[in-house]
Design an enzyme around this catalytic site. Structure first.
Site, mmCIF file in Angstrom:
data_model
loop_
_atom_site.group_PDB
_atom_site.id
_atom_site.type_symbol
_atom_site.label_atom_id
_atom_site.label_comp_id
_atom_site.label_asym_id
_atom_site.label_seq_id
_atom_site.Cartn_x
_atom_site.Cartn_y
_atom_site.Cartn_z
ATOM 1 N N ASP A 1 0.847 -1.190 0.000
ATOM 2 C CA ASP A 1 0.000 0.000 0.000
ATOM 3 C C ASP A 1 0.888 1.248 0.000
ATOM 4 O OD1 ASP A 1 -3.210 0.527 0.925
ATOM 5 O OD2 ASP A 1 -1.807 2.206 1.124
ATOM 6 N N ILE A 2 0.470 2.237 -0.766
ATOM 7 C CA ILE A 2 1.266 3.449 -0.917
ATOM 8 C C ILE A 2 1.235 4.320 0.344
ATOM 9 C CG2 ILE A 2 -0.494 5.005 -1.867
ATOM 10 C CD1 ILE A 2 1.571 5.701 -4.086
ATOM 11 N N ASN B 1 -12.872 -3.100 2.468
ATOM 12 C CA ASN B 1 -13.844 -2.010 2.529
ATOM 13 C C ASN B 1 -14.762 -2.115 1.316
ATOM 14 O OD1 ASN B 1 -12.676 -0.865 4.863
ATOM 15 N ND2 ASN B 1 -11.137 0.182 3.619
ATOM 16 N N HIS C 1 -10.208 -5.059 -3.288
ATOM 17 C CA HIS C 1 -8.873 -5.266 -2.729
ATOM 18 C C HIS C 1 -8.984 -5.700 -1.275
ATOM 19 C CE1 HIS C 1 -9.975 -0.995 -2.457
ATOM 20 N NE2 HIS C 1 -9.337 -0.963 -1.296
ATOM 21 N N LEU C 2 -8.101 -6.596 -0.919
ATOM 22 C CA LEU C 2 -7.999 -7.091 0.456
ATOM 23 C C LEU C 2 -6.766 -6.459 1.087
ATOM 24 C CD1 LEU C 2 -8.616 -9.118 2.797
ATOM 25 C CD2 LEU C 2 -7.298 -10.825 1.507
ATOM 26 N N HIS C 3 -7.011 -5.646 2.126
ATOM 27 C CA HIS C 3 -5.888 -5.080 2.886
ATOM 28 C C HIS C 3 -5.329 -6.153 3.820
ATOM 29 C CE1 HIS C 3 -6.735 -0.632 2.319
ATOM 30 N NE2 HIS C 3 -7.933 -1.104 2.032
HETATM 31 P P1 AMP Z 1 -9.852 1.635 0.347
HETATM 32 O O1 AMP Z 1 -10.223 2.775 1.228
HETATM 33 O O2 AMP Z 1 -10.116 0.296 0.980
HETATM 34 O O3 AMP Z 1 -10.422 1.761 -1.036
HETATM 35 O O4 AMP Z 1 -8.263 1.686 0.239
HETATM 36 C C1 AMP Z 1 -7.556 1.997 -0.917
HETATM 37 C C2 AMP Z 1 -6.110 1.824 -0.594
HETATM 38 O O5 AMP Z 1 -5.375 1.901 -1.789
HETATM 39 C C3 AMP Z 1 -5.550 2.895 0.353
HETATM 40 O O6 AMP Z 1 -4.989 2.268 1.500
HETATM 41 C C4 AMP Z 1 -4.494 3.594 -0.492
HETATM 42 O O7 AMP Z 1 -3.369 3.996 0.243
HETATM 43 C C5 AMP Z 1 -4.149 2.524 -1.515
HETATM 44 N N1 AMP Z 1 -3.624 3.034 -2.772
HETATM 45 C C6 AMP Z 1 -4.172 3.982 -3.569
HETATM 46 N N2 AMP Z 1 -3.409 4.168 -4.668
HETATM 47 C C7 AMP Z 1 -2.365 3.306 -4.550
HETATM 48 C C8 AMP Z 1 -1.232 3.013 -5.374
HETATM 49 N N3 AMP Z 1 -0.993 3.664 -6.522
HETATM 50 N N4 AMP Z 1 -0.361 2.076 -4.934
HETATM 51 C C9 AMP Z 1 -0.569 1.418 -3.773
HETATM 52 N N5 AMP Z 1 -1.628 1.636 -2.968
HETATM 53 C C10 AMP Z 1 -2.501 2.572 -3.357
#
Ligand code: AMP
Ligand code: ZN
Length: 130
Positions: free
Chosen positions: A47-48, A104, A117-119
């Site tokens: 995650d970024i 989420n 996506h799975l965190h």
């Molecule tokens: P959500 O709120 O579950 O949709 O989380 C989206 C996640 O994607 C967040 O934790 C962001 O930090 C992550 N994210 C967004 N853009 C990127 C990217 N280019 N590379 C890696 N993670 C990302």
């Protein structure tokens, strides 16, 4: 019994890559990522904006917008594959004392990126969030 490997490829064409989707761009290599794992069906990358010392995302290569869209039985193998990868990849990154896994979904679920996506978050506490 359904062949687990066949389910993801049986997805409808509505899950074709979305040219405006940031995670589809990552899958296509048009936006860089710090890759953790890749196979035929999924990609995992850091995650970024990490909440924890280790925080990566596991995504399907198909553009499946939300968990609602993954509810079709044809996606069960894909979801199982994503969940099964979480502990394996966390362990491979040195997470030894447990982790959080989180999906989420939709506006009230605070989903910001509209590609399933799975965190997976782990590592020694304290964490930045979570
Ligand atoms: P959500 O709120 O579950 O949709 O989380 C989206 C996640 O994607 C967040 O934790 C962001 O930090 C992550 N994210 C967004 N853009 C990127 C990217 N280019 N590379 C890696 N993670 C990302
Ligand atoms: Zn997408």
């Amino acid at each position: 019994m359904t062949d687990p490997a066949s389910a993801p490829s049986a997805a409808p064409t509505t899950h074709a890559a979305d040219p405006d989707c940031i995670f589809c761009k990552i899958v296509a290599g048009r936006i860089p990522s710090r890759k953790v794992h890749e196979d035929e069906h999924v990609l995992a990358f850091h995650d970024i904006a990490p909440w924890a010392p280790v925080h990566f995302l596991i995504i399907p290569k198909l553009h499946i917008p939300t968990l609602y869209d993954a509810a079709d039985p044809r996606h069960q193998a894909l979801l199982g594959h994503m969940l099964g990868l979480a502990p394996r990849l966390a362990t491979s990154l040195g997470v030894v004392n447990g982790f959080r896994s989180l999906i989420n979904t939709g506006p009230d679920g605070h989903q910001e990126v509209g590609h399933l996506h799975l965190h997976v978050m782990g590592g020694p506490r304290p964490w930045a969030r979570g």
